[in-house]
Structures are given as structure tokens and as C-alpha cells.
Design a protein around this motif. Sequence first.
Motif, PDB file in Angstrom:
ATOM      1  N   HIS A 175       0.808  -1.217   0.000  1.00  0.00           N
ATOM      2  CA  HIS A 175       0.000   0.000   0.000  1.00  0.00           C
ATOM      3  C   HIS A 175       0.850   1.280   0.000  1.00  0.00           C
ATOM      4  O   HIS A 175       0.311   2.390  -0.043  1.00  0.00           O
ATOM      5  N   LEU A 176       2.193   1.109   0.066  1.00  0.00           N
ATOM      6  CA  LEU A 176       3.086   2.260   0.071  1.00  0.00           C
ATOM      7  C   LEU A 176       3.905   2.302  -1.213  1.00  0.00           C
ATOM      8  O   LEU A 176       4.184   1.265  -1.814  1.00  0.00           O
ATOM      9  N   ASN A 177       4.288   3.523  -1.622  1.00  0.00           N
ATOM     10  CA  ASN A 177       5.188   3.610  -2.774  1.00  0.00           C
ATOM     11  C   ASN A 177       6.626   3.346  -2.328  1.00  0.00           C
ATOM     12  O   ASN A 177       6.898   3.100  -1.150  1.00  0.00           O
ATOM     13  N   VAL A 178       7.555   3.395  -3.270  1.00  0.00           N
ATOM     14  CA  VAL A 178       8.945   3.055  -2.967  1.00  0.00           C
ATOM     15  C   VAL A 178       9.536   4.010  -1.935  1.00  0.00           C
ATOM     16  O   VAL A 178      10.211   3.597  -0.982  1.00  0.00           O
ATOM     17  N   ARG A 179       9.288   5.315  -2.089  1.00  0.00           N
ATOM     18  CA  ARG A 179       9.835   6.295  -1.161  1.00  0.00           C
ATOM     19  C   ARG A 179       9.389   6.007   0.272  1.00  0.00           C
ATOM     20  O   ARG A 179      10.189   6.065   1.219  1.00  0.00           O
ATOM     21  N   HIS A 180       8.131   5.677   0.453  1.00  0.00           N
ATOM     22  CA  HIS A 180       7.614   5.427   1.799  1.00  0.00           C
ATOM     23  C   HIS A 180       8.097   4.088   2.346  1.00  0.00           C
ATOM     24  O   HIS A 180       8.268   3.936   3.560  1.00  0.00           O
ATOM     25  N   ASN A 181       8.315   3.104   1.477  1.00  0.00           N
ATOM     26  CA  ASN A 181       8.917   1.849   1.934  1.00  0.00           C
ATOM     27  C   ASN A 181      10.331   2.086   2.446  1.00  0.00           C
ATOM     28  O   ASN A 181      10.724   1.538   3.481  1.00  0.00           O
ATOM     29  N   LEU A 182      11.081   2.926   1.738  1.00  0.00           N
ATOM     30  CA  LEU A 182      12.425   3.272   2.194  1.00  0.00           C
ATOM     31  C   LEU A 182      12.361   4.035   3.518  1.00  0.00           C
ATOM     32  O   LEU A 182      13.170   3.822   4.423  1.00  0.00           O
ATOM     33  N   GLY A 183      11.389   4.912   3.628  1.00  0.00           N
ATOM     34  CA  GLY A 183      11.231   5.684   4.857  1.00  0.00           C
ATOM     35  C   GLY A 183      10.891   4.826   6.056  1.00  0.00           C
ATOM     36  O   GLY A 183      11.229   5.168   7.195  1.00  0.00           O
ATOM     37  N   TYR A 184      10.227   3.685   5.798  1.00  0.00           N
ATOM     38  CA  TYR A 184       9.908   2.771   6.899  1.00  0.00           C
ATOM     39  C   TYR A 184      11.186   2.231   7.522  1.00  0.00           C
ATOM     40  O   TYR A 184      11.294   2.105   8.744  1.00  0.00           O
ATOM     41  N   GLY A 185      12.185   1.932   6.685  1.00  0.00           N
ATOM     42  CA  GLY A 185      13.461   1.487   7.227  1.00  0.00           C
ATOM     43  C   GLY A 185      14.123   2.581   8.033  1.00  0.00           C
ATOM     44  O   GLY A 185      14.659   2.342   9.123  1.00  0.00           O
ATOM     45  N   ALA A 186      14.092   3.823   7.515  1.00  0.00           N
ATOM     46  CA  ALA A 186      14.717   4.945   8.216  1.00  0.00           C
ATOM     47  C   ALA A 186      14.027   5.223   9.550  1.00  0.00           C
ATOM     48  O   ALA A 186      14.660   5.693  10.501  1.00  0.00           O
ATOM     49  N   TRP A 187      12.743   4.925   9.644  1.00  0.00           N
ATOM     50  CA  TRP A 187      11.986   5.177  10.883  1.00  0.00           C
ATOM     51  C   TRP A 187      12.552   4.375  12.053  1.00  0.00           C
ATOM     52  O   TRP A 187      12.482   4.792  13.197  1.00  0.00           O
ATOM     53  N   PHE A 188      13.148   3.191  11.752  1.00  0.00           N
ATOM     54  CA  PHE A 188      13.684   2.336  12.808  1.00  0.00           C
ATOM     55  C   PHE A 188      15.147   2.652  13.151  1.00  0.00           C
ATOM     56  O   PHE A 188      15.706   2.062  14.069  1.00  0.00           O
ATOM     57  N   ALA A 189      15.768   3.542  12.401  1.00  0.00           N
ATOM     58  CA  ALA A 189      17.181   3.820  12.614  1.00  0.00           C
ATOM     59  C   ALA A 189      17.419   4.524  13.942  1.00  0.00           C
ATOM     60  O   ALA A 189      16.666   5.418  14.328  1.00  0.00           O
ATOM     61  N   ARG A 190      18.487   4.101  14.631  1.00  0.00           N
ATOM     62  CA  ARG A 190      18.863   4.774  15.877  1.00  0.00           C
ATOM     63  C   ARG A 190      19.234   6.219  15.590  1.00  0.00           C
ATOM     64  O   ARG A 190      18.848   7.140  16.311  1.00  0.00           O
ATOM     65  N   GLU A 191      20.034   6.425  14.529  1.00  0.00           N
ATOM     66  CA  GLU A 191      20.364   7.760  14.054  1.00  0.00           C
ATOM     67  C   GLU A 191      19.712   7.928  12.687  1.00  0.00           C
ATOM     68  O   GLU A 191      20.063   7.230  11.741  1.00  0.00           O
ATOM     69  N   LYS A 192      18.738   8.827  12.608  1.00  0.00           N
ATOM     70  CA  LYS A 192      17.975   8.971  11.375  1.00  0.00           C
ATOM     71  C   LYS A 192      18.882   9.410  10.226  1.00  0.00           C
ATOM     72  O   LYS A 192      19.677  10.342  10.378  1.00  0.00           O
ATOM     73  N   PRO A 193      18.790   8.719   9.085  1.00  0.00           N
ATOM     74  CA  PRO A 193      19.623   9.107   7.943  1.00  0.00           C
ATOM     75  C   PRO A 193      19.183  10.448   7.374  1.00  0.00           C
ATOM     76  O   PRO A 193      17.984  10.722   7.232  1.00  0.00           O
ATOM     77  N   GLY A 194      20.147  11.290   7.046  1.00  0.00           N
ATOM     78  CA  GLY A 194      19.839  12.582   6.441  1.00  0.00           C
ATOM     79  C   GLY A 194      19.598  12.437   4.951  1.00  0.00           C
ATOM     80  O   GLY A 194      19.625  11.343   4.378  1.00  0.00           O
ATOM     81  N   ARG A 195      19.375  13.566   4.297  1.00  0.00           N
ATOM     82  CA  ARG A 195      19.105  13.544   2.860  1.00  0.00           C
ATOM     83  C   ARG A 195      20.291  12.996   2.074  1.00  0.00           C
ATOM     84  O   ARG A 195      20.113  12.297   1.074  1.00  0.00           O
ATOM     85  N   ALA A 196      21.505  13.332   2.547  1.00  0.00           N
ATOM     86  CA  ALA A 196      22.696  12.866   1.832  1.00  0.00           C
ATOM     87  C   ALA A 196      22.786  11.341   1.862  1.00  0.00           C
ATOM     88  O   ALA A 196      23.108  10.708   0.853  1.00  0.00           O
ATOM     89  N   ARG A 197      22.512  10.750   3.034  1.00  0.00           N
ATOM     90  CA  ARG A 197      22.557   9.289   3.152  1.00  0.00           C
ATOM     91  C   ARG A 197      21.449   8.656   2.324  1.00  0.00           C
ATOM     92  O   ARG A 197      21.672   7.628   1.653  1.00  0.00           O
ATOM     93  N   PHE A 198      20.258   9.245   2.352  1.00  0.00           N
ATOM     94  CA  PHE A 198      19.140   8.732   1.553  1.00  0.00           C
ATOM     95  C   PHE A 198      19.522   8.740   0.072  1.00  0.00           C
ATOM     96  O   PHE A 198      19.339   7.744  -0.636  1.00  0.00           O
ATOM     97  N   ARG A 199      20.093   9.852  -0.398  1.00  0.00           N
ATOM     98  CA  ARG A 199      20.459   9.954  -1.807  1.00  0.00           C
ATOM     99  C   ARG A 199      21.588   8.983  -2.151  1.00  0.00           C
ATOM    100  O   ARG A 199      21.601   8.394  -3.235  1.00  0.00           O
ATOM    101  N   GLN A 200      22.526   8.774  -1.216  1.00  0.00           N
ATOM    102  CA  GLN A 200      23.619   7.838  -1.447  1.00  0.00           C
ATOM    103  C   GLN A 200      23.092   6.430  -1.682  1.00  0.00           C
ATOM    104  O   GLN A 200      23.522   5.727  -2.604  1.00  0.00           O
ATOM    105  N   VAL A 201      22.159   5.992  -0.838  1.00  0.00           N
ATOM    106  CA  VAL A 201      21.583   4.653  -0.964  1.00  0.00           C
ATOM    107  C   VAL A 201      20.773   4.539  -2.254  1.00  0.00           C
ATOM    108  O   VAL A 201      20.879   3.547  -2.982  1.00  0.00           O
ATOM    109  N   VAL A 202      19.986   5.553  -2.545  1.00  0.00           N
ATOM    110  CA  VAL A 202      19.165   5.547  -3.751  1.00  0.00           C
ATOM    111  C   VAL A 202      20.046   5.476  -4.996  1.00  0.00           C
ATOM    112  O   VAL A 202      19.773   4.715  -5.938  1.00  0.00           O
ATOM    113  N   ASP A 203      21.128   6.243  -5.002  1.00  0.00           N
ATOM    114  CA  ASP A 203      22.031   6.235  -6.157  1.00  0.00           C
ATOM    115  C   ASP A 203      22.775   4.912  -6.280  1.00  0.00           C
ATOM    116  O   ASP A 203      22.962   4.396  -7.391  1.00  0.00           O
TER     117      ASP A 203
END
Length: 366
Positions: free
Chosen positions: A89-117
Amino acid sequence: MLSIDIAHRQGDFSLECAFDSDARVTGLFGPSGAGKSTLLRIIAGLVRPDRGRVELAGRCVFDSRAGVHVPAHRRRIGYVFQRARLFAHLNVRHNLGYGAWFAREKPGRARFRQVVDMLDIGPLLNRRVTGLSGGEQQRVAIGRALLSNPAMLLLDEPLASLDVARRQEVLPYIERLSAESELPIVFVSHQLDELLRLANRRVVAVRDGRVTFSGPTAEFLAQPSLLGAEQAGDAGVLLRGKIIAHWSGDGLTEIACGRQSLFVPHVAHPAGSAITLHVRARDVMLACQRPQDISALNVLEARIEQLVADGDYAVNVHMRVGEQPLEARITRRSAESLVLVPGQTIHAVVKSLALAEQAWERLGGL
């Protein structure tokens, strides 16, 4: 980095495994039903073993004697299953965000873009996962696990549910992850080609709930009995080399192995890249004199170290090419007719096309 000594019974199945590994990528190899997935779930904290001890990066997460059992959500484990298990029921961006929600240290935009790239999933961010191919879904699942900021990544046969084309699509991304990331990875597979591409330093082999081998991948590859009947013919060696040049007109890449060269079908890495080549013993022919006027491009001068009988008709010839091992599996009759002895200089002939489907990878970061 990883230390396991556990025992666990699940119905009629008994698992008793002990091994240590400090490799960046540890390959967990064995046939279906060997206990690999159960062992991975024990590492992750999803299954509590009957007894034993588990250490991750020097941190004890389970010790039956001391009464220690760190729950799964506190172990900082990124887990990728055989199937992607994304939220439909979620798109790709929100599925990725679900993983980030559990992170002890929330990934910033740079880390998100690094993984996506790294996983090349930028064009997929606004798409629903139900419209993705199996390979695309697995790449998103890996991204979701990475964005949870794990201390270790567990890949439980992530390619098993994919067809051959989708496997070849996803493998380079996992290969890139293993080369560019500092993250320790345990990669589970029963396919030798996957294992050699992703875990060419350390292998733990499991069969019937027991560890049958734990050590360098090169030693594992040299023992056909460990590979299983279907893959025993792939026994051989791993040659380390460096790309010298690409001969684009011929579709070939030249690789330096010590002071000698090998020509192989084009490798998509730049000159100067360090790579690993899987050479099967069955693909190596021997000649006492350097052969002339033959089609094979690769003739390596080697020194025989040992001859080992293999069954009633075969002999395994163990050699050295410079400082690296090489092996040929020939008939006993051929060995006798050539009068092969330890210490002898021999010429090993390998067809370039015999290497076309073997494992290539960068060694950087492993």
C-alpha cells in the motif's frame, strides 16, 4: 566481527554450529534445508537458540549461561529475505522511509540519496511496489535495510526467488554494496557463482545442521566434496589479477597475473582495477612444451607442487603460477603419459571462453 557457537533443535532438525569470521563479507553456503536461514534468524535475534553464544562486532547479544538475550530490535541488524516483503500500500519512497523510521540515528538527505544512487532506484521512488519487477523490489528491500542504519546486513538468499535475468540485474548492485560499504555482510546462498562474486574471502559451509568448512574461499573452492554433487565440477582456484588493457576490437580484456597475462571476454571495469577470476580445474589443459599454433590464447607457465589421485581415473595437479595456486583435473593416463612429477615446469592452457561465465569483481573494500 562475528562469533557463533550455538545449538538449537526445531522439530526433528538439529542445528549445531560454531565459527568465527572477521571478513567484510562472509558467505554462508549449503544446500536447501541445511540450516542456513535458521542460523541467520538466530544471528538476527528472531530465533532464540537452546544454548550457546553469539557475538556481533565484539558485542555479546546472546549467552545462554549468562542469561543474555538482546532482542532483535536492539541488535541493529538489517535483514533482506528471499522475497522483498515490501508494503504493497506504500510507494517506494515510503517503503524506504519505513526502514529509516527504525534507525537509531535517522539518515539525512545525503545518506538517503547515497543509498538511492547506489541501488539506482531514483526513478522508482514514486511508484507503487506492486508495479515493480522482482529485481526492482529486491533492490528496494536492500535500500530499506540500509536506511535502518544497521551494524550488520544479513542477506538471506535474496536472489533465490528471481529468474536468471533478474538475478543478473540485481547481482551488480549487491556487488557494489559489498565493495563500497564498510558494513559487515553475511550473504546466504546455495549458488556457487553468487558466492564467488560476493564472498570471495571467507566461506562457512553448512550441511545437515553442521559446519563442514569455515575458512578462506579459495580453500573451500579447491574441495569438490564441499560443493555438492551438482557443483563439484566447478572446483578450482581464484586467481587475483589486475586489468592491463581492453582490446575493444577483439572484445577482450587483458589481465596481469604476476608477470604473465590472461585474455578474457570483455570485463566492464577500467584499466588498473583489481579483480578475481574463477578458474575451474576441469578447464585447464597441460603441456610439457609451450604449445604452438593453437586457438587458446592463455598459456601460463607453472610449477607442479603435488599430484593427487581423484577416484579411479582422474588426477588433480596442484601448481603455482608465480605465487598463486592453479589446479588442473586430468585423467591418470594423461598424467602418466606426460610423466608429471612435483617440481616440474609445465604449461597450463586455458581457453578464454571457458572464463566467460566465471566470477568477476572488484576487490576494493573486501
